[in-house]
Design an enzyme around this catalytic site. Structure first.
Site, short mmCIF file in Angstrom:
data_model
loop_
_atom_site.label_atom_id
_atom_site.label_comp_id
_atom_site.label_asym_id
_atom_site.label_seq_id
_atom_site.Cartn_x
_atom_site.Cartn_y
_atom_site.Cartn_z
N PRO A 8 0.82 -1.22 0.00
CA PRO A 8 0.00 0.00 0.00
C PRO A 8 0.85 1.26 0.00
O PRO A 8 1.95 1.28 0.56
CB PRO A 8 -0.80 -0.11 1.31
N ASP A 9 0.35 2.32 -0.65
CA ASP A 9 1.04 3.62 -0.58
C ASP A 9 0.54 4.38 0.64
O ASP A 9 -0.14 3.81 1.52
CB ASP A 9 0.88 4.40 -1.90
N PHE A 10 0.87 5.67 0.72
CA PHE A 10 0.41 6.50 1.84
C PHE A 10 -0.90 7.21 1.49
O PHE A 10 -1.87 7.16 2.22
CB PHE A 10 1.46 7.57 2.19
N ARG A 11 -0.86 7.94 0.33
CA ARG A 11 -1.93 8.90 0.06
C ARG A 11 -2.86 8.51 -1.09
O ARG A 11 -3.74 9.26 -1.45
CB ARG A 11 -1.32 10.29 -0.23
N ASN A 38 11.02 4.96 -2.32
CA ASN A 38 10.54 3.69 -1.78
C ASN A 38 11.63 2.96 -1.01
O ASN A 38 12.81 3.10 -1.28
CB ASN A 38 10.01 2.81 -2.92
N ASP A 52 11.32 -0.45 -0.66
CA ASP A 52 11.05 -1.86 -0.95
C ASP A 52 12.11 -2.52 -1.82
O ASP A 52 12.05 -3.73 -2.08
CB ASP A 52 9.66 -2.01 -1.59
N HIS A 104 15.24 7.46 0.60
CA HIS A 104 14.72 7.20 1.95
C HIS A 104 15.29 5.90 2.53
O HIS A 104 14.71 5.32 3.44
CB HIS A 104 13.19 7.17 1.92
#
Ligand code: CNA
Length: 247
Positions: free
Chosen positions: A33-36, A104, A106, A121
């Site tokens: 899932p993303d954030f927004r 990301n 991931d 990040h």
């Protein structure tokens, strides 16, 4: 849409150097899932991003972060790069893409085979003890997460994965700015462009910008050639067909 895709293909063909800024939207079709986005963590509140990824909250209580990390690393066995990750790897092999800046954590760009990736990040590849700085590998961290609620070093310090929390400095910022400044074409893919300083990168671009994001991205820049508000994998599938690549 057809006209935009034709124009996008032309831009890719004409460009000798392309850079990409990616965000959580490129990995949603992999099951992360993303954030927004519409099913993002700010909507579902499955985890509270303000607690999970805030460095001061982590120092105060690291449990919410480690609950997320435990789930994330379990998911990691199952997730595979998306069509879009593979398309970007292909464009790098073709010599067009000079670098990918990702927000990301991931590592799906590297798993897809992309080489020049700036993980702004950070990632879970390494972790460090906050007290004695001892380094722990991905596998060591994963094992500890299965055994301890809060992974601790033998010195007693909490071990923190090398991902960048809200309130910490990003990595590779100057390299990312230099990349943005020197390319003909800059793609903004699957990011709402609200998290700074990553969101500042398009402002350094002297070439053309193309945005691929299903919801509107607010970037008031004159050099935005196209803003494609559509699904990322579907968009790149159409682009690949038009370019005649085999992905
Ligand atoms: P964001 O703010 O959640 O924005 C993601 C954007 O992608 C939204 O505007 C969505 O509408 C769009 N989107 C989602 N799915 C698709 C799709 N299939 N096709 C087209 N558009 C889509 O995330 P950002 O990356 O902008 O925010 C930065 C944060 C999110 C960074 O700190 C990341 O570390 C953090 N994050 C990363 C991951 C990951 O590593 N996969 C997951 C969740 C959050």
């Amino acid at each position: 849409m057809d006209k935009s895709l034709t124009a996008f293909v032309e831009l890719i063909k004409q460009s000798e150097s392309i850079a990409v800024l990616t965000g959580a939207g490129i990995s949603t079709s992999a099951g992360i899932p993303d954030f927004r986005g519409p099913k993002g963590l700010y909507v579902t509140r499955q985890y509270d991003p303000e607690k999970v990824f805030d460095i001061n909250y982590f120092y105060h209580d690291p449990k919410p972060f480690f609950a997320f990390a435990r789930d994330f690393l379990t998911l990691e066995n199952k997730i595979r790069p998306t069509y879009a990750h593979r398309f970007l790897t292909h464009l790098e092999k073709e010599g067009k893409i000079k670098g990918i800046v990702t927000q990301n954590i991931d590592s799906l760009h590297q798993i897809a085979g992309s080489k020049n990736v700036y993980e702004m990040h950070g990632s879970f590849w390494q972790s460090h003890c906050l007290k004695c700085s001892k380094e722990f590998s991905f596998d060591q961290m994963k094992k500890k997460l299965g055994e301890e609620e809060i992974p601790k070093c033998s010195c007693g310090g909490v071990i923190k994965p090398d991902i960048v929390f809200f309130g910490e400095n990003v990595k590779y910022y100057s390299e990312s700015v230099a990349l943005a400044e020197r390319v003909d074409l800059f793609l903004v893919v699957g990011t709402s462009c609200v998290v700074y300083p990553a969101a500042s990168l398009p402002h350094y671009v002297r070439g053309q910008i193309v945005i691929v994001n299903q919801s509107k991205v607010s970037l008031p820049l004159a050099n935005i050639a196209l803003a494609i508000e559509h699904d990322i994998d579907e968009t790149f599938t159409s682009i690949v067909q038009r370019l005649g690549y085999k992905i």
